[in-house]
Design a protein around this motif. Structure first.
Motif, short mmCIF file in Angstrom:
data_model
loop_
_atom_site.label_atom_id
_atom_site.label_comp_id
_atom_site.label_asym_id
_atom_site.label_seq_id
_atom_site.Cartn_x
_atom_site.Cartn_y
_atom_site.Cartn_z
N GLY A 118 -5.32 4.83 15.41
CA GLY A 118 -4.66 5.52 14.32
C GLY A 118 -3.36 4.87 13.89
O GLY A 118 -2.91 3.88 14.47
N ALA A 119 -2.77 5.45 12.85
CA ALA A 119 -1.48 5.00 12.33
C ALA A 119 -0.50 6.16 12.44
O ALA A 119 -0.83 7.30 12.10
N ALA A 120 0.71 5.87 12.92
CA ALA A 120 1.71 6.90 13.14
C ALA A 120 2.95 6.63 12.31
O ALA A 120 3.29 5.48 12.02
N ARG A 121 3.63 7.72 11.95
CA ARG A 121 4.93 7.61 11.28
C ARG A 121 5.89 8.58 11.96
O ARG A 121 5.55 9.71 12.28
N VAL A 122 7.12 8.13 12.19
CA VAL A 122 8.11 8.95 12.86
C VAL A 122 9.50 8.64 12.29
O VAL A 122 9.75 7.50 11.84
N THR A 123 10.38 9.62 12.28
CA THR A 123 11.76 9.43 11.86
C THR A 123 12.63 9.24 13.08
O THR A 123 12.61 10.08 13.99
N VAL A 124 13.39 8.15 13.12
CA VAL A 124 14.31 7.88 14.23
C VAL A 124 15.72 8.24 13.77
O VAL A 124 16.22 7.73 12.77
N TYR A 131 5.33 1.09 18.08
CA TYR A 131 6.02 1.29 16.81
C TYR A 131 6.65 -0.02 16.32
O TYR A 131 6.92 -0.93 17.10
N GLY A 132 6.86 -0.08 15.02
CA GLY A 132 7.52 -1.24 14.44
C GLY A 132 8.98 -1.28 14.84
O GLY A 132 9.54 -0.32 15.38
N GLN A 178 15.90 6.40 10.06
CA GLN A 178 14.92 5.43 9.58
C GLN A 178 13.50 5.90 9.91
O GLN A 178 13.24 6.34 11.03
N ASP A 179 12.61 5.81 8.93
CA ASP A 179 11.19 6.07 9.16
C ASP A 179 10.55 4.81 9.74
O ASP A 179 10.73 3.71 9.20
N VAL A 180 9.83 4.98 10.83
CA VAL A 180 9.20 3.85 11.52
C VAL A 180 7.71 4.12 11.62
O VAL A 180 7.27 5.25 11.87
N TYR A 181 6.91 3.06 11.43
CA TYR A 181 5.46 3.18 11.48
C TYR A 181 4.93 2.44 12.71
O TYR A 181 5.51 1.46 13.17
N GLY A 182 3.82 2.95 13.24
CA GLY A 182 3.26 2.35 14.44
C GLY A 182 1.75 2.41 14.46
O GLY A 182 1.12 3.06 13.62
#
Length: 230
Positions: free
Chosen positions: A147-153, A200-201, A171-175
């Motif tokens: 899958g693809a994930a998105r998270v706010t750091v 994560y990126g 920052q929004d980070v994708y993984g």
């Protein structure tokens, strides 16, 4: 461990391409509990003096922080008759990536010193996933998960003196997430047990005082899910 995991993923993926028993087909909702470990590796670069004067850059030592946390989430998914599933998972709360403390001493004639504690939270976590599945019978199956994930750091740096204070933006980070699992049906209810890794990126943040943080985050989780098929 990684070699074993990769072999299991390859084996289950091969099985998923073959014929399997029929499973429940339709929409499902449920909740999960994850025993997660976040590994954060990062470095901070600090300007010495005014940036306009062509000052040098001081780079701190690479730091690594690992911390475990239990995370709850909710999901909605659709299961095909063959057993494979597509879905979305949302973590409504937040989780801490841990903290690291260092002492700032007087440098380049700056009459400031103090203790700086740097930590970060992750929030608004959303994952879209697929689960190619091989049903061993109509009640039990094994699957790989991707899958693809998105998270706010969100950084939460604090200092013992305001003379060296700085703030960082969120920052929004994708993984990318991958894992393996098994699921069992009991009537309209089902349970899943899985192991996942999310890479994560890179996080790159510039503070209000010109400092830069570069960090990489990886999360390993053991996940238990309970769901209901409609």
């Amino acid at each position: 461990m990684n070699k074993i995991k990769n072999l299991l993923i390859a084996a289950v993926a091969t099985l998923a391409l073959t014929s399997s028993a029929l499973a429940f087909e339709g929409f499902s909702i449920g909740a999960t509990l994850s025993d997660s470990t976040f590994d954060t590796t990062g470095v901070e670069k600090k300007s010495q003096g005014a940036a306009a004067s062509g000052s040098s850059i001081e780079t701190s030592a690479i730091q690594k922080v690992s911390n475990g946390v239990d995370i709850g989430s909710v999901f909605a998914e659709y299961t095909f008759a063959q057993g494979s599933t597509v879905g979305i998972e949302v973590i409504p709360g937040d989780a801490s990536l841990g903290s690291k403390t260092r002492t700032h001493t007087i440098t380049n004639g700056q009459n400031v010193s103090g203790v700086i504690t740097a930590k970060a939270n992750v929030s608004d976590h959303v994952t879209i996933y697929v689960e190619p599945t091989f049903m061993l019978n109509d009640k039990f199956g094994v699957y790989v998960k991707g899958g693809a994930a998105r998270v706010t750091v969100e950084t939460q740096e604090s200092q013992t003196t305001t003379s060296i204070a700085s703030t960082y933006p969120n920052q929004d980070v994708y993984g990318v997430m991958m894992g393996i699992g098994a699921k069992a049906y009991y009537g309209n209810f089902f349970a899943k047990l899985e192991s996942t890794t999310t890479d994560y990126g890179e996080v790159s943040l510039t503070s209000s005082t010109g400092k830069v943080i570069n960090a990489e985050i990886e999360a390993d989780a053991t996940v238990v899910s309970l769901g209901y098929n409609f």
